[in-house]
Design a protein around this motif. Structure first.
Motif, mmCIF file in Angstrom:
data_model
loop_
_atom_site.group_PDB
_atom_site.id
_atom_site.type_symbol
_atom_site.label_atom_id
_atom_site.label_comp_id
_atom_site.label_asym_id
_atom_site.label_seq_id
_atom_site.Cartn_x
_atom_site.Cartn_y
_atom_site.Cartn_z
ATOM 1 N N GLU A 578 -17.167 45.654 -5.860
ATOM 2 C CA GLU A 578 -17.432 45.314 -4.527
ATOM 3 C C GLU A 578 -16.588 44.149 -3.824
ATOM 4 O O GLU A 578 -16.508 43.351 -4.438
ATOM 5 N N ILE A 579 -15.768 44.481 -2.662
ATOM 6 C CA ILE A 579 -15.004 43.626 -2.137
ATOM 7 C C ILE A 579 -15.489 42.971 -1.057
ATOM 8 O O ILE A 579 -16.099 43.789 -0.125
ATOM 9 N N VAL A 580 -15.480 41.532 -0.882
ATOM 10 C CA VAL A 580 -15.608 41.009 0.629
ATOM 11 C C VAL A 580 -14.448 40.669 1.114
ATOM 12 O O VAL A 580 -13.447 40.056 0.551
ATOM 13 N N GLU A 581 -14.367 40.731 2.468
ATOM 14 C CA GLU A 581 -13.547 40.551 3.161
ATOM 15 C C GLU A 581 -13.782 39.228 4.013
ATOM 16 O O GLU A 581 -14.462 39.298 4.957
ATOM 17 N N LEU A 582 -12.592 38.181 3.900
ATOM 18 C CA LEU A 582 -13.120 37.190 4.695
ATOM 19 C C LEU A 582 -11.950 36.902 5.627
ATOM 20 O O LEU A 582 -10.783 37.188 5.452
ATOM 21 N N GLY A 583 -12.338 36.461 6.802
ATOM 22 C CA GLY A 583 -11.523 35.969 7.864
ATOM 23 C C GLY A 583 -12.214 36.380 9.218
ATOM 24 O O GLY A 583 -13.125 37.140 9.206
ATOM 25 N N GLY A 584 -11.521 35.930 10.272
ATOM 26 C CA GLY A 584 -12.401 36.315 11.614
ATOM 27 C C GLY A 584 -11.336 36.407 12.559
ATOM 28 O O GLY A 584 -9.956 35.789 12.466
ATOM 29 N N GLY A 585 -11.448 36.962 13.638
ATOM 30 C CA GLY A 585 -10.530 36.927 15.057
ATOM 31 C C GLY A 585 -10.447 35.405 15.576
ATOM 32 O O GLY A 585 -11.041 34.641 15.286
ATOM 33 N N MET A 586 -9.292 35.550 16.360
ATOM 34 C CA MET A 586 -8.995 34.214 17.268
ATOM 35 C C MET A 586 -10.258 33.781 17.852
ATOM 36 O O MET A 586 -10.197 32.662 18.252
ATOM 37 N N ASP A 587 -10.942 34.703 18.373
ATOM 38 C CA ASP A 587 -12.011 34.310 19.043
ATOM 39 C C ASP A 587 -13.482 34.031 18.659
ATOM 40 O O ASP A 587 -14.298 33.975 19.023
ATOM 41 N N SER A 588 -13.274 33.965 17.296
ATOM 42 C CA SER A 588 -14.494 33.787 16.354
ATOM 43 C C SER A 588 -14.866 32.599 16.085
ATOM 44 O O SER A 588 -16.036 32.203 15.370
ATOM 45 N N GLN A 589 -14.173 31.564 16.808
ATOM 46 C CA GLN A 589 -14.408 30.071 16.245
ATOM 47 C C GLN A 589 -15.774 29.776 17.055
ATOM 48 O O GLN A 589 -16.255 30.491 18.076
ATOM 49 N N PRO A 590 -16.653 28.890 16.392
ATOM 50 C CA PRO A 590 -18.026 28.518 17.176
ATOM 51 C C PRO A 590 -17.638 27.782 18.317
ATOM 52 O O PRO A 590 -16.679 27.124 18.399
ATOM 53 N N GLU A 591 -18.513 27.944 19.208
ATOM 54 C CA GLU A 591 -18.014 27.559 20.677
ATOM 55 C C GLU A 591 -17.889 26.034 20.632
ATOM 56 O O GLU A 591 -16.967 25.355 21.230
ATOM 57 N N PHE A 592 -18.892 25.089 19.842
ATOM 58 C CA PHE A 592 -18.725 23.868 19.928
ATOM 59 C C PHE A 592 -17.217 23.180 19.453
ATOM 60 O O PHE A 592 -17.157 22.272 19.682
ATOM 61 N N VAL A 593 -16.770 24.104 18.507
ATOM 62 C CA VAL A 593 -15.208 23.795 18.128
ATOM 63 C C VAL A 593 -14.262 23.573 19.123
ATOM 64 O O VAL A 593 -13.530 22.399 18.915
ATOM 65 N N ASN A 594 -14.275 24.521 19.786
ATOM 66 C CA ASN A 594 -13.106 24.429 20.693
ATOM 67 C C ASN A 594 -13.666 23.513 21.944
ATOM 68 O O ASN A 594 -12.761 22.666 22.573
ATOM 69 N N ALA A 595 -15.131 23.288 22.143
ATOM 70 C CA ALA A 595 -15.341 22.279 23.274
ATOM 71 C C ALA A 595 -15.220 20.900 22.726
ATOM 72 O O ALA A 595 -14.956 19.650 23.758
ATOM 73 N N GLN A 596 -14.752 20.592 21.591
ATOM 74 C CA GLN A 596 -14.606 19.060 21.027
ATOM 75 C C GLN A 596 -13.041 18.798 21.361
ATOM 76 O O GLN A 596 -12.715 17.691 20.869
ATOM 77 N N ARG A 597 -12.194 19.940 21.301
ATOM 78 C CA ARG A 597 -11.014 19.515 21.415
ATOM 79 C C ARG A 597 -10.548 18.661 22.486
ATOM 80 O O ARG A 597 -10.896 18.398 23.618
ATOM 81 N N VAL A 598 -9.614 17.362 22.147
ATOM 82 C CA VAL A 598 -9.005 16.590 23.062
ATOM 83 C C VAL A 598 -8.114 17.331 24.132
ATOM 84 O O VAL A 598 -7.726 18.362 23.672
ATOM 85 N N GLU A 599 -8.072 16.747 25.109
ATOM 86 C CA GLU A 599 -7.293 17.169 26.348
ATOM 87 C C GLU A 599 -5.884 16.792 25.933
ATOM 88 O O GLU A 599 -5.550 15.810 25.458
ATOM 89 N N THR A 600 -4.860 17.709 26.345
ATOM 90 C CA THR A 600 -3.538 17.255 26.110
ATOM 91 C C THR A 600 -3.085 16.086 26.662
ATOM 92 O O THR A 600 -3.356 15.806 27.864
ATOM 93 N N PRO A 601 -2.497 14.976 26.051
ATOM 94 C CA PRO A 601 -2.092 13.844 26.935
ATOM 95 C C PRO A 601 -1.094 13.936 28.154
ATOM 96 O O PRO A 601 -0.309 14.943 27.866
ATOM 97 N N ALA A 602 -1.322 13.250 29.098
ATOM 98 C CA ALA A 602 -0.531 13.546 30.471
ATOM 99 C C ALA A 602 1.000 12.934 30.129
ATOM 100 O O ALA A 602 1.071 12.113 29.294
ATOM 101 N N SER A 603 1.916 13.562 30.509
ATOM 102 C CA SER A 603 3.215 13.129 30.180
ATOM 103 C C SER A 603 3.607 11.969 30.945
ATOM 104 O O SER A 603 3.058 11.792 32.327
ATOM 105 N N ARG A 604 4.356 11.099 30.806
ATOM 106 C CA ARG A 604 4.594 9.800 31.498
ATOM 107 C C ARG A 604 6.086 10.373 32.167
ATOM 108 O O ARG A 604 6.526 9.307 32.672
ATOM 109 N N ASN A 605 6.635 11.517 31.930
ATOM 110 C CA ASN A 605 7.929 11.813 32.603
ATOM 111 C C ASN A 605 7.814 12.333 34.101
ATOM 112 O O ASN A 605 7.336 13.290 34.188
ATOM 113 N N LYS A 606 8.223 11.473 34.997
ATOM 114 C CA LYS A 606 8.217 11.681 36.141
ATOM 115 C C LYS A 606 9.551 11.174 36.811
ATOM 116 O O LYS A 606 9.985 10.224 36.166
ATOM 117 N N GLY A 607 9.952 11.469 38.064
ATOM 118 C CA GLY A 607 11.201 11.101 38.941
ATOM 119 C C GLY A 607 12.293 11.487 38.090
ATOM 120 O O GLY A 607 12.344 12.604 37.381
#
Length: 629
Positions: A578-607
């Motif tokens: 009997e074989i168990v297949e481990l792995g999941g789709g890109m969208d299989s992450q628990p919702e709270f995992v992506n909710a905890q991601r930090v925001e991409t820091p704003a660039s200081r490159n202007k002008g």
């Protein structure tokens, strides 16, 4: 699951607020909920304390390397750390009563399969499925090979990883002390000879610097394969520019546990200058004295500088450096290099009188895109002597020249456009090698901003100015060999004692924002390289506005389906199991995992970014080079 309950998808409550760092047992730090171990992409094989004999000739999965000897497999063995926390380890060792040395693979990625695997990387990064057994930890030694050579392989799930208790941490005091405790526990086991080593690449290499610095009495040797030594300067705030994207990818796609994980992505944003937190994360290299076999390359975007720094800074009397010309994973599992590592371990862990001591202390690679690389050139030390520093001045006509012009000029670009870059070129008339670190001196001015975030890179191009396409570490897109440097101009302050002609050392203690019309001198250190140029080929220097990597970045770890036998262990090639297949789709992450991601820091490159050249402004690239026959 026997004995351990899985974390609920909504995660545990009550995040911790303190972390043990050197000099402070209760430093205020951020934590977040760990990804649950029953998340599909965590690829957890479950908890079961059992002992199996894996028979010679059996396999872990179809197409993988078959075992060449019987292996005693002790699964989910409990190990108590000094604070009472229990972690769990898998042990692979020879059958029988003979005491054997052990090799430890320290990481939070899973003892079996786990979040990241070579299967997630296009073409397995050049490591065929048939080259390994599938029993190996990601980035660690393969038990199928090493047990047959008379070693035990130890796979701990570090603190907070999978079923192990406690909260997962990144590098620093907590990891170092836990590693010390584990090694000393292992040395006391009835099967142990009392001699232990650390091996592996990336996280498994980084950990070695920290654990070895704690000086566990039974740690006999280390073999760090591409591992940085200073997370702030090498990865998350390189050049002073906060870049939490990579650590976000590690936390969200590589790690899983029942509790919490240190929130290094958030700390990189909250602590953008050096603090006690980041000082704790600098490996204490001067405390390391055990024999070391260090492996590095010029192309790793996070490990290159630190691996070279580690080799140079450890106090080990017996230390070796091999600089390869490929990528960390295929290099680590290359049979020739595995044999080389075996010779090193046999000498120090088994006391075999082989010829390891005749191995050159430094083996150099010279990269030669478009031609043949030179590999394993023996040299006495790193940096390599015999490459005097030459100055290449930046000119307004976009050339690099040995002559400095007395006439001042400027070049510029708009910092928020797709073409926010300038490239300067030097054409070599004779065959030349560039080997070592480069340092770029610039005089800069920002119009419309009080800061600049710069990316500079030097690379080899052909006679027509075309880049040499090379496969990337993941096989995804073509790339070329570049020596790269980053700088947030407000972080330009240098430590005069630690800086050298070719290696500026930024203090990162405070910001110095720019005033309107202010022109300042900065140094951008480029990480080391070794490149050969043939007549007519070009050295190009590009300076540009540093781009941002999104913290939504997802490398896809945990997505590929990895089959394992449901009963655990291995099976005969013709056996129906009997074989168990481990792995999941890109969208299989628990919702709270992506909710905890930090925001991409704003660039200081202007002008507009303005670069002052010539006259009183000596903008110059310092290059170690020598003409060769």
């Amino acid at each position: 699951m026997d004995g351990i309950s899985l974390a609920k998808q909504d995660g545990p409550k009550g995040a911790p607020s303190t972390l043990r760092i050197y000099g402070n047992d209760a430093y205020q730090a951020k934590f977040r909920r760990s990804r649950a171990i029953d998340a599909p992409r965590a690829r957890y094989t479950g908890f079961k304390n059992e002992t199996l004999t894996l028979k010679s000739g059996t396999i872990r999965r179809e197409g993988a390397l078959a075992l060449t000897c019987d292996i005693l497999f002790e699964r989910d063995v409990a190990v108590a750390l000094r604070d009472g926390t229990t972690i769990y380890a898998d042990i692979f060792r020879p059958t029988g009563d003979k005491k054997v040395p052990a090799i430890v693979a320290w990481s939070p990625y899973g003892k079996q399969v786990g979040g990241p695997a070579l299967d997630d990387i296009p073409h397995r990064s050049g490591v065929p499925l048939s080259a390994t057994s599938g029993l190996e930890k990601f980035e660690g030694p393969d038990p199928a090979y090493w047990v047959a050579q008379g070693y035990a392989i130890l796979h701990p799930d570090s603190r907070g990883a999978y079923a192990s208790e406690g909260n997962a941490t990144f590098w620093g005091r907590q990891l170092a002390e836990d590693g010390y405790d584990f090694i000393e526990w292992a040395a006391k086991q009835p099967w142990s000879s009392g001699k232990l080593a650390l091996s592996g690449n990336s996280w498994l290499a980084i950990s070695q610097w920290y654990i070895a610095a704690e000086r566990p009495p039974h740690l006999t040797a280390i073999a760090p394969w591409e591992g940085f030594t200073d997370p702030f300067r090498d990865m998350v705030n390189r050049g002073g520019i906060p870049n939490p994207a990579f650590t976000e990818a590690v936390v969200t796609t590589c790690m899983a546990g029942n509790t919490f994980v240190e929130d290094m992505p958030q700390m990189s944003i909250d602590h953008q200058t050096i603090s006690e937190y980041w000082e704790d994360k600098v490996a204490r290299l001067d405390r390391i004295s055990v024999p070391a076999y260090v492996v590095s390359s010029y192309s790793n975007p996070i490990h290159t500088r630190g691996t070279f720094t580690g080799f140079r800074s450890i106090r080990s009397k017996d230390k070796w450096l091999r600089i390869h010309n490929t990528f960390e994973w295929p290099d680590y599992y290359n049979p020739e290099h595995v044999q080389d590592l075996k010779k090193f371990f046999d000498y120090y862990l088994k006391g075999e009188k082989n010829d390891w001591q005749t191995t050159p202390r430094v083996r150099l690679s010279i990269l030669d895109p478009g031609h043949a690389d030179t590999v394993n050139r023996p040299v006495e030390e790193w940096p390599v002597p015999g490459y005097p520093v030459e100055k290449f001045y930046l000119h307004a006509d976009r050339t690099l020249s040995n002559k400095h012009t007395t006439t001042g000029s400027t070049v510029s670009y708009e910092a928020e456009t797709e073409n926010s870059l300038i490239t300067f070129t030097h054409v070599f008339e004779k065959k030349t090698e560039v080997v070592g670190y480069m340092n770029l001196h610039l005089w800069v001015e920002a119009i419309g901003s009080d800061d600049m975030e710069l990316l500079a890179y030097a690379e080899k191009r052909d006679k027509d100015g075309n880049v040499f396409p090379l496969p990337s570490a993941t096989g995804e897109v073509p790339s070329t060999v570049s020596a790269v440097g980053l700088l947030r101009v407000s972080h330009r302050a240098l430590d005069p004692e630690l800086s050298t002609e070719l290696e500026p050392y930024l203090t990162h203690k405070k910001e110095q924002l720019l005033s309107p019309g202010q022109i300042v001198r900065v140094e951008v250190g480029l990480w080391p390289t070794a490149l050969r140029f043939h007549p007519g080929e070009q050295l190009t220097l590009t300076v540009r506005a540093a781009p941002k990597t999104s913290t939504k970045y997802d490398k896809g770890f945990g997505v590929s389906i990895v089959p394992v036998p449901a009963r655990g262990g291995t099976f005969k090639p013709d056996e129906k199991v009997e074989i168990v297949e481990l792995g999941g789709g890109m969208d299989s992450q628990p919702e709270f995992v992506n909710a905890q991601r930090v925001e991409t820091p704003a660039s200081r490159n202007k002008g507009t970014h303005v670069f002052h050249l010539g006259g009183e402004y000596e903008s110059v690239l310092l290059v170690p080079l020598a003409e060769v026959s």
